[in-house]
Design a protein around this motif. Structure first.
Motif, mmCIF file in Angstrom:
data_model
loop_
_atom_site.group_PDB
_atom_site.id
_atom_site.type_symbol
_atom_site.label_atom_id
_atom_site.label_comp_id
_atom_site.label_asym_id
_atom_site.label_seq_id
_atom_site.Cartn_x
_atom_site.Cartn_y
_atom_site.Cartn_z
ATOM 1 N N ARG A 36 0.836 -1.209 0.000
ATOM 2 C CA ARG A 36 0.000 0.000 0.000
ATOM 3 C C ARG A 36 0.870 1.259 0.000
ATOM 4 O O ARG A 36 0.577 2.223 -0.703
ATOM 5 N N GLU A 37 1.955 1.251 0.804
ATOM 6 C CA GLU A 37 2.861 2.396 0.846
ATOM 7 C C GLU A 37 3.491 2.642 -0.525
ATOM 8 O O GLU A 37 3.554 3.773 -0.998
ATOM 9 N N ILE A 38 3.964 1.570 -1.154
ATOM 10 C CA ILE A 38 4.604 1.704 -2.467
ATOM 11 C C ILE A 38 3.597 2.168 -3.507
ATOM 12 O O ILE A 38 3.902 3.034 -4.339
ATOM 13 N N SER A 39 2.379 1.640 -3.446
ATOM 14 C CA SER A 39 1.337 2.071 -4.386
ATOM 15 C C SER A 39 1.030 3.554 -4.203
ATOM 16 O O SER A 39 0.829 4.281 -5.180
ATOM 17 N N GLU A 40 1.014 4.010 -2.959
ATOM 18 C CA GLU A 40 0.770 5.429 -2.686
ATOM 19 C C GLU A 40 1.913 6.287 -3.230
ATOM 20 O O GLU A 40 1.685 7.344 -3.823
ATOM 21 N N LYS A 41 3.153 5.835 -3.060
ATOM 22 C CA LYS A 41 4.299 6.577 -3.600
ATOM 23 C C LYS A 41 4.227 6.641 -5.121
ATOM 24 O O LYS A 41 4.515 7.679 -5.721
ATOM 25 N N ILE A 42 3.850 5.526 -5.754
ATOM 26 C CA ILE A 42 3.719 5.503 -7.211
ATOM 27 C C ILE A 42 2.647 6.485 -7.651
ATOM 28 O O ILE A 42 2.826 7.245 -8.603
ATOM 29 N N ARG A 43 1.509 6.490 -6.937
ATOM 30 C CA ARG A 43 0.422 7.400 -7.284
ATOM 31 C C ARG A 43 0.865 8.855 -7.147
ATOM 32 O O ARG A 43 0.606 9.690 -8.008
ATOM 33 N N GLN A 44 1.589 9.161 -6.062
ATOM 34 C CA GLN A 44 2.079 10.534 -5.858
ATOM 35 C C GLN A 44 3.068 10.928 -6.949
ATOM 36 O O GLN A 44 3.035 12.044 -7.459
ATOM 37 N N THR A 45 3.958 9.993 -7.312
ATOM 38 C CA THR A 45 4.937 10.274 -8.365
ATOM 39 C C THR A 45 4.238 10.497 -9.701
ATOM 40 O O THR A 45 4.596 11.419 -10.445
ATOM 41 N N GLU A 46 3.241 9.662 -10.007
ATOM 42 C CA GLU A 46 2.496 9.841 -11.254
ATOM 43 C C GLU A 46 1.775 11.185 -11.265
ATOM 44 O O GLU A 46 1.760 11.870 -12.289
ATOM 45 N N ASN A 47 1.197 11.574 -10.132
ATOM 46 C CA ASN A 47 0.541 12.880 -10.052
ATOM 47 C C ASN A 47 1.539 14.010 -10.260
ATOM 48 O O ASN A 47 1.257 14.981 -10.959
ATOM 49 N N SER A 48 2.714 13.855 -9.652
ATOM 50 C CA SER A 48 3.758 14.871 -9.810
ATOM 51 C C SER A 48 4.186 14.980 -11.278
ATOM 52 O O SER A 48 4.327 16.086 -11.813
ATOM 53 N N LEU A 49 4.384 13.833 -11.930
ATOM 54 C CA LEU A 49 4.768 13.845 -13.343
ATOM 55 C C LEU A 49 3.660 14.441 -14.209
ATOM 56 O O LEU A 49 3.935 15.173 -15.165
ATOM 57 N N PHE A 50 2.410 14.156 -13.872
ATOM 58 C CA PHE A 50 1.279 14.700 -14.610
ATOM 59 C C PHE A 50 1.242 16.221 -14.472
ATOM 60 O O PHE A 50 1.033 16.938 -15.461
ATOM 61 N N ILE A 51 1.487 16.713 -13.264
ATOM 62 C CA ILE A 51 1.511 18.162 -13.038
ATOM 63 C C ILE A 51 2.658 18.798 -13.815
ATOM 64 O O ILE A 51 2.489 19.836 -14.467
ATOM 65 N N GLN A 52 3.848 18.173 -13.771
ATOM 66 C CA GLN A 52 4.990 18.699 -14.530
ATOM 67 C C GLN A 52 4.697 18.713 -16.022
ATOM 68 O O GLN A 52 5.022 19.676 -16.717
ATOM 69 N N ARG A 53 4.064 17.655 -16.525
ATOM 70 C CA ARG A 53 3.705 17.584 -17.943
ATOM 71 C C ARG A 53 2.755 18.711 -18.304
ATOM 72 O O ARG A 53 2.926 19.387 -19.327
ATOM 73 N N ASN A 54 1.749 18.923 -17.447
ATOM 74 C CA ASN A 54 0.792 20.002 -17.709
ATOM 75 C C ASN A 54 1.464 21.370 -17.684
ATOM 76 O O ASN A 54 1.137 22.243 -18.491
ATOM 77 N N GLU A 55 2.417 21.551 -16.768
ATOM 78 C CA GLU A 55 3.148 22.821 -16.722
ATOM 79 C C GLU A 55 3.970 23.020 -17.996
ATOM 80 O O GLU A 55 4.026 24.128 -18.538
ATOM 81 N N LYS A 56 4.593 21.944 -18.483
ATOM 82 C CA LYS A 56 5.373 22.049 -19.721
ATOM 83 C C LYS A 56 4.464 22.330 -20.910
ATOM 84 O O LYS A 56 4.819 23.116 -21.798
ATOM 85 N N ILE A 57 3.299 21.695 -20.930
ATOM 86 C CA ILE A 57 2.348 21.960 -22.016
ATOM 87 C C ILE A 57 1.912 23.417 -21.970
ATOM 88 O O ILE A 57 1.865 24.095 -23.006
ATOM 89 N N ALA A 58 1.610 23.917 -20.763
ATOM 90 C CA ALA A 58 1.195 25.312 -20.624
ATOM 91 C C ALA A 58 2.301 26.253 -21.083
ATOM 92 O O ALA A 58 2.045 27.253 -21.774
ATOM 93 N N ALA A 59 3.555 25.926 -20.736
ATOM 94 C CA ALA A 59 4.680 26.764 -21.165
ATOM 95 C C ALA A 59 4.831 26.710 -22.686
ATOM 96 O O ALA A 59 5.083 27.740 -23.335
ATOM 97 N N ALA A 60 4.660 25.521 -23.276
ATOM 98 C CA ALA A 60 4.764 25.392 -24.729
ATOM 99 C C ALA A 60 3.642 26.147 -25.420
ATOM 100 O O ALA A 60 3.860 26.786 -26.465
ATOM 101 N N VAL A 61 2.446 26.102 -24.870
ATOM 102 C CA VAL A 61 1.318 26.842 -25.439
ATOM 103 C C VAL A 61 1.608 28.332 -25.398
ATOM 104 O O VAL A 61 1.397 29.046 -26.376
ATOM 105 N N PHE A 62 2.108 28.784 -24.276
ATOM 106 C CA PHE A 62 2.397 30.209 -24.138
ATOM 107 C C PHE A 62 3.480 30.634 -25.130
ATOM 108 O O PHE A 62 3.389 31.688 -25.761
ATOM 109 N N LYS A 63 4.486 29.764 -25.300
ATOM 110 C CA LYS A 63 5.570 30.075 -26.222
ATOM 111 C C LYS A 63 5.082 30.031 -27.677
ATOM 112 O O LYS A 63 5.410 30.914 -28.474
ATOM 113 N N ALA A 64 4.294 29.020 -28.010
ATOM 114 C CA ALA A 64 3.863 28.852 -29.395
ATOM 115 C C ALA A 64 2.732 29.791 -29.783
ATOM 116 O O ALA A 64 2.729 30.345 -30.880
ATOM 117 N N LEU A 65 1.789 29.954 -28.882
ATOM 118 C CA LEU A 65 0.598 30.717 -29.238
ATOM 119 C C LEU A 65 0.553 32.110 -28.605
ATOM 120 O O LEU A 65 -0.306 32.917 -28.962
#
Length: 155
Positions: free
Chosen positions: A87-116
């Protein structure tokens, strides 16, 4: 001096052997060995064995697959510990995936701002992928141009 006697059923439970096999072996030993027969008494249909008879009658091999209740309890505790770790490892994986998802969204937002030149809006992923595809096409076009120039210079 009275020695403690046990029944055949108690014997088979203590030494974890088959009751019927112990009975057959007991009858064979009684018929074969008169000294052994003195240590076995009979009360109705029940055989009573003293410690000497039990020692001679006990199986030469023990069951390998016998599991005691304490072993079962230990395995249950171990299973609970492993489930908690999982359960602990699954929670860490979920937190890491959420963190990566947030970073991805931030990069997409930065790319949108740069491109558009504006903030991110839903549906911008399509525009960004078209923009990046255009960039890839441009890179491929430029790479072929440099190869053509190199071929012309070498020939």
């Amino acid at each position: 001096m009275s020695k403690k006697k046990m029944t055949l059923k108690e014997f088979s439970e203590r030494y974890e052997c088959c009751y019927s096999a112990a009975g057959v072996r007991l009858k064979k030993l009684i018929a074969k060995d008169k000294k052994f027969a003195k240590h076995v008494s009979r009360k109705g249909r029940m055989y009573l064995l003293d410690e000497y008879a039990a020692e001679l009658l006990k199986p030469k091999t023990t069951k390998k697959a016998s599991v005691s209740s304490s072993d079962i309890e230990k395995l249950k505790e171990e299973q609970q510990l492993l489930a908690a770790k999982q359960r602990e490892i699954s929670e860490k994986i979920r937190q890491t995936e959420n963190s990566l998802f947030i970073q991805r969204n931030e990069k997409i937002a930065a790319a949108v701002f740069k491109a558009l030149g504006r903030e991110y809006m839903p549906g911008d992923e399509v525009r960004i992928s078209e923009y990046l595809a255009g960039c890839d096409d441009f890179k491929i076009y430029m790479n072929t141009k440099t190869e053509e120039v190199e071929e012309e210079n070498c020939v």
